[in-house]
Design a protein around this motif. Structure first.
Motif, PDB file in Angstrom:
ATOM      1  N   LEU A 251       0.813  -1.222   0.000  1.00 26.22           N
ATOM      2  CA  LEU A 251       0.000   0.000   0.000  1.00 26.22           C
ATOM      3  C   LEU A 251       0.847   1.273   0.000  1.00 26.22           C
ATOM      4  N   TRP A 252       2.073   1.188   0.494  1.00 29.31           N
ATOM      5  CA  TRP A 252       2.944   2.368   0.564  1.00 29.31           C
ATOM      6  C   TRP A 252       3.889   2.336  -0.642  1.00 29.31           C
ATOM      7  N   ASN A 253       3.617   3.168  -1.616  1.00 34.07           N
ATOM      8  CA  ASN A 253       4.470   3.245  -2.809  1.00 34.07           C
ATOM      9  C   ASN A 253       4.529   4.695  -3.281  1.00 34.07           C
ATOM     10  N   LYS A 254       5.152   4.926  -4.412  1.00 38.60           N
ATOM     11  CA  LYS A 254       5.363   6.292  -4.891  1.00 38.60           C
ATOM     12  C   LYS A 254       4.068   6.972  -5.311  1.00 38.60           C
ATOM     13  N   TYR A 255       3.003   6.188  -5.498  1.00 38.50           N
ATOM     14  CA  TYR A 255       1.722   6.770  -5.880  1.00 38.50           C
ATOM     15  C   TYR A 255       0.841   7.085  -4.671  1.00 38.50           C
ATOM     16  N   THR A 256       1.128   6.492  -3.527  1.00 40.92           N
ATOM     17  CA  THR A 256       0.278   6.680  -2.342  1.00 40.92           C
ATOM     18  C   THR A 256       0.935   7.528  -1.265  1.00 40.92           C
ATOM     19  N   SER A 257       2.217   7.871  -1.420  1.00 37.27           N
ATOM     20  CA  SER A 257       2.903   8.675  -0.414  1.00 37.27           C
ATOM     21  C   SER A 257       4.025   9.473  -1.072  1.00 37.27           C
ATOM     22  N   GLU A 258       4.297  10.634  -0.502  1.00 41.32           N
ATOM     23  CA  GLU A 258       5.404  11.456  -0.984  1.00 41.32           C
ATOM     24  C   GLU A 258       6.723  11.049  -0.348  1.00 41.32           C
ATOM     25  N   PHE A 259       6.668  10.179   0.643  1.00 39.03           N
ATOM     26  CA  PHE A 259       7.871   9.705   1.319  1.00 39.03           C
ATOM     27  C   PHE A 259       8.303   8.375   0.729  1.00 39.03           C
ATOM     28  N   GLU A 260       9.603   8.223   0.511  1.00 39.93           N
ATOM     29  CA  GLU A 260      10.125   6.967  -0.045  1.00 39.93           C
ATOM     30  C   GLU A 260      10.339   5.919   1.038  1.00 39.93           C
ATOM     31  N   ASP A 261      10.765   6.347   2.235  1.00 40.45           N
ATOM     32  CA  ASP A 261      11.065   5.403   3.314  1.00 40.45           C
ATOM     33  C   ASP A 261       9.773   4.927   3.962  1.00 40.45           C
ATOM     34  N   ARG A 262       9.525   3.630   3.870  1.00 39.87           N
ATOM     35  CA  ARG A 262       8.332   3.057   4.499  1.00 39.87           C
ATOM     36  C   ARG A 262       8.540   2.922   6.008  1.00 39.87           C
ATOM     37  N   ASP A 263       7.442   2.983   6.732  1.00 39.42           N
ATOM     38  CA  ASP A 263       7.481   2.815   8.185  1.00 39.42           C
ATOM     39  C   ASP A 263       6.716   1.540   8.528  1.00 39.42           C
ATOM     40  N   PHE A 264       7.439   0.497   8.938  1.00 45.87           N
ATOM     41  CA  PHE A 264       6.807  -0.779   9.292  1.00 45.87           C
ATOM     42  C   PHE A 264       6.541  -0.806  10.801  1.00 45.87           C
ATOM     43  N   GLN A 265       5.387  -1.333  11.173  1.00 47.67           N
ATOM     44  CA  GLN A 265       4.952  -1.278  12.571  1.00 47.67           C
ATOM     45  C   GLN A 265       4.575  -2.655  13.075  1.00 47.67           C
ATOM     46  N   GLN A 266       4.578  -2.783  14.403  1.00 42.52           N
ATOM     47  CA  GLN A 266       4.256  -4.048  15.053  1.00 42.52           C
ATOM     48  C   GLN A 266       2.738  -4.247  15.138  1.00 42.52           C
ATOM     49  N   TRP A 267       2.348  -5.428  15.534  1.00 38.67           N
ATOM     50  CA  TRP A 267       0.925  -5.784  15.601  1.00 38.67           C
ATOM     51  C   TRP A 267       0.178  -4.955  16.637  1.00 38.67           C
ATOM     52  N   GLY A 268       0.846  -4.497  17.697  1.00 35.04           N
ATOM     53  CA  GLY A 268       0.172  -3.792  18.779  1.00 35.04           C
ATOM     54  C   GLY A 268       0.310  -2.286  18.721  1.00 35.04           C
ATOM     55  N   GLN A 269       0.642  -1.733  17.560  1.00 36.15           N
ATOM     56  CA  GLN A 269       0.858  -0.294  17.433  1.00 36.15           C
ATOM     57  C   GLN A 269      -0.422   0.489  17.754  1.00 36.15           C
ATOM     58  N   ALA A 270      -0.274   1.599  18.493  1.00 39.39           N
ATOM     59  CA  ALA A 270      -1.407   2.472  18.810  1.00 39.39           C
ATOM     60  C   ALA A 270      -1.440   3.647  17.833  1.00 39.39           C
ATOM     61  N   TYR A 271      -2.653   4.157  17.569  1.00 36.90           N
ATOM     62  CA  TYR A 271      -2.836   5.245  16.600  1.00 36.90           C
ATOM     63  C   TYR A 271      -3.679   6.354  17.238  1.00 36.90           C
ATOM     64  N   ARG A 272      -3.561   7.554  16.674  1.00 40.09           N
ATOM     65  CA  ARG A 272      -4.284   8.699  17.222  1.00 40.09           C
ATOM     66  C   ARG A 272      -5.789   8.429  17.246  1.00 40.09           C
ATOM     67  N   VAL A 273      -6.399   8.799  18.364  1.00 39.32           N
ATOM     68  CA  VAL A 273      -7.823   8.547  18.562  1.00 39.32           C
ATOM     69  C   VAL A 273      -8.630   9.502  17.683  1.00 39.32           C
ATOM     70  N   VAL A 274      -9.634   8.966  17.017  1.00 38.69           N
ATOM     71  CA  VAL A 274     -10.534   9.793  16.215  1.00 38.69           C
ATOM     72  C   VAL A 274     -11.275  10.748  17.143  1.00 38.69           C
ATOM     73  N   GLY A 275     -11.221  12.024  16.835  1.00 33.49           N
ATOM     74  CA  GLY A 275     -11.825  13.043  17.685  1.00 33.49           C
ATOM     75  C   GLY A 275     -10.800  13.863  18.437  1.00 33.49           C
ATOM     76  N   SER A 276      -9.592  13.328  18.606  1.00 36.85           N
ATOM     77  CA  SER A 276      -8.506  14.098  19.221  1.00 36.85           C
ATOM     78  C   SER A 276      -7.827  14.945  18.142  1.00 36.85           C
ATOM     79  N   LEU A 277      -6.872  15.754  18.555  1.00 40.56           N
ATOM     80  CA  LEU A 277      -6.205  16.639  17.608  1.00 40.56           C
ATOM     81  C   LEU A 277      -5.082  15.902  16.876  1.00 40.56           C
ATOM     82  N   SER A 278      -4.848  16.290  15.634  1.00 43.22           N
ATOM     83  CA  SER A 278      -3.715  15.770  14.889  1.00 43.22           C
ATOM     84  C   SER A 278      -2.463  16.564  15.266  1.00 43.22           C
ATOM     85  N   LYS A 279      -1.348  16.233  14.648  1.00 46.19           N
ATOM     86  CA  LYS A 279      -0.105  16.960  14.917  1.00 46.19           C
ATOM     87  C   LYS A 279      -0.161  18.410  14.453  1.00 46.19           C
TER      88      LYS A 279
END
Length: 553
Positions: A251-279
């Protein structure tokens, strides 16, 4: 490029992505979004203990509203407030309450905060006799009514994995079920988003359609809700991580992201809660849009390359081999195992082992770490230092000294990506004998983005191979090179692991001479006969036949 200009670009990109998503899909409120991930009955009811049912856990950084709630609670517990502190708060005359409020202000650094500036609660912790002050983050349970989600609204930092847990801590040991697989794409522009929509949601050419697309600020979170939750047994975690990495690679390629370096994550990774503020800050919340239905692991597997697919059902990864013996019997038969695995008494020596490994990891984790992998690089360093028995103070001093180095590409006013002492303290938890086992070479390469040359044993046993990597021991004569079975290693004088047990001198052309002698006696011999009679391996025989007779086998 000035940071203000980059931030302005990011905010404009966020707004454009919001307009595109809202024009094509239905925006989902946070409560409905998490109700879809955790259906009714999936989590425990508050105050009711239900066997076999866990809770979701989210982490957030408290702000001024939490501070004011605690302040009001202290004042209410001591009756009516009749005295003003000069900052708009009413205080009781009671001296005990006044001391409690002063203590609260000191802990939250309220005296240094004015207006809308964030109030941050700090606490002093001790790590291996090191006393450090870090910013506090709260872990809170999410029950079946999802009422606790209100706490995360408007929070600058709030994260949660789509996983339910037993207990109050969100760690691998307490994990109960995985309810969704999430792919985090960074650096997604509106053109990248349009490509993702056309090739996943509309046509499912690149990959199957995600259940939700979450606008997280700079990037996107693609939520794939599973038709059946995955029970988090130990043997399931590695294949799920492999599956997520394979999905990210596709899913992460030159057509879906402007960044070349992919970020691989573990099974238990946490993500920003919907409704909270972004960066991006106030006015730019994390939003979710419904784009598809639930998916199965079989459907995900179909889109992956055969070498990246996992075996289904996941029970096929269940380790076999139960001894059939009771714990008391195992205690008598395997005392060393009982001490290490059951009692947890792992022997620790002050003597350093494999110092070259630590030195290599120290250089790699310093110069190859980038924004997004700096914390995990330090985790690797602490885990390897524990394995090599490097003193904690030495490793901590090295890690603490990297803060400025890790921030060399981060602007001074960029509070979000700035590497702090908090990250060092959290990474220091991995200085433990239990952690080095997950530092595999593949994980090492994935986090640092480098390729490590594999070693060859050259016929040695594992013990002999590792010993040969300590040059000063070989020079001093404490260990001897036994690749060819001489110098006191193998009594027969043969190369360890060789099929041919004939004693020969240690020369590079010994196998060649055997082939020459056999051909002299049997000029018309076939390759299979030479292999059978000389007991040399096929590659060796073919190599020397090609050189001697010019035969390309």
């Amino acid at each position: 490029m000035p940071r203000n200009y980059r931030m302005k670009q990011s905010k404009a990109s966020y707004t454009a992505k919001e307009e595109l998503l809202s024009s094509k899909f239905e925006k989902v409120e946070p409560l409905a979004f998490y109700r879809d991930i955790f259906p009714s009955g999936t989590l425990q009811n508050k105050g009711v203990l239900t066997e076999g049912v866990g809770n979701a856990i989210f982490r957030y950084e408290p702000d001024r509203s939490d501070y004011e709630a605690l302040r009001d609670k202290i004042i209410d517990s001591y009756g009516e407030a009749i005295k003003s502190d000069g900052f708009g708060y009413l205080l009781p005359v009671d001296s005990k309450t006044f001391k409690e409020l002063k203590k609260l202000d000191k802990m939250w650094h309220a005296e240094k905060s004015t207006g809308s500036k964030p109030i941050r609660k700090t606490v002093t912790v001790s790590r291996h006799n090191k006393v450090v002050t870090i910013i506090v983050k709260y872990d809170r349970l999410l029950h079946d009514d999802l009422a606790e989600l209100k706490t995360t609204e408007g929070k600058a930092f709030a994260i949660m994995p789509p996983i339910s847990y037993f207990g109050k801590k969100a760690n691998a040991k307490n994990a109960s079920c995985i309810h969704a697989l999430v792919i985090d794409l960074d650096g997604v522009s509106v053109d990248n988003l349009r490509y993702i929509i056309n090739h996943t949601v509309r046509k499912s050419v690149l990959f199957c359609s995600p259940t939700y697309i979450v606008n997280s600020g700079h990037g996107l979170h693609l939520y794939y809700l599973l038709d059946k939750p995955i029970a988090c047994y130990n043997y399931v975690r590695k294949p799920i991580t492999v599956l997520k990495n394979a999905m990210a690679k596709l899913l992460w390629n030159k057509y879906t992201s402007e960044f070349e370096d992919r970020d691989f994550q573990q099974w238990g990774q946490a993500y920003r809660v919907v409704g909270s503020l972004s960066k991006l800050g106030a006015g730019y919340p994390v939003t979710a849009y419904k784009t598809g239905g639930r998916v199965s692991l079989e459907e995900i597997n179909k889109y992956l390359h055969p070498s990246d697919r996992i075996s289904l059902p996941l029970e096929s990864y269940r380790p076999g081999g139960v001894t059939g013996k009771t714990l008391d019997e195992c205690k008598e038969l395997y005392p060393d195992w009982y001490e290490r695995k059951v009692l947890g008494n792992i022997p620790i020596s002050d003597k350093k082992i494999f110092p070259w490994l630590y030195e290599k990891a120290k250089d790699d984790t310093k110069f190859y770490a980038k924004v997004g992998s700096r914390y995990h690089s330090l985790c690797i360093l602490f885990a390897i230092a524990s394995k090599c028995r490097i003193p904690f103070d030495e490793v901590y001093e090295e890690a603490e000294g990297r803060i400025e180095f890790y921030n060399r590409f981060v602007d001074e006013d960029d509070e979000v990506n700035k590497f702090t002492i908090d990250d060092v303290v959290c990474a220091s938890k991995f200085y433990d004998p239990a952690f080095p086992k997950w530092i595999t070479l593949d994980y090492y390469e994935k986090i640092l983005g480098i390729k490590v040359k594999r070693n060859k044993r050259n016929g040695r046993t594992r013990e002999q191979h590792l010993k040969s990597y300590i040059p000063f021991l070989r020079k001093s004569g404490e260990i001897k090179d036994t690749r060819f079975g001489v110098e006191g290693g193998n009594k027969r004088g043969t190369r360890l692991g060789a099929k041919d047990k004939t004693v020969r001198s240690r020369t590079a052309d010994s196998a060649e001479q055997v082939v020459r002698d056999y051909l002299s006696a049997n000029p018309s011999a076939r390759t299979s006969e030479i292999i059978r009679d000389t007991k040399l391996c096929k590659t060796t025989v073919c190599k020397w036949l090609k050189k001697i007779k010019g035969i390309d086998t």
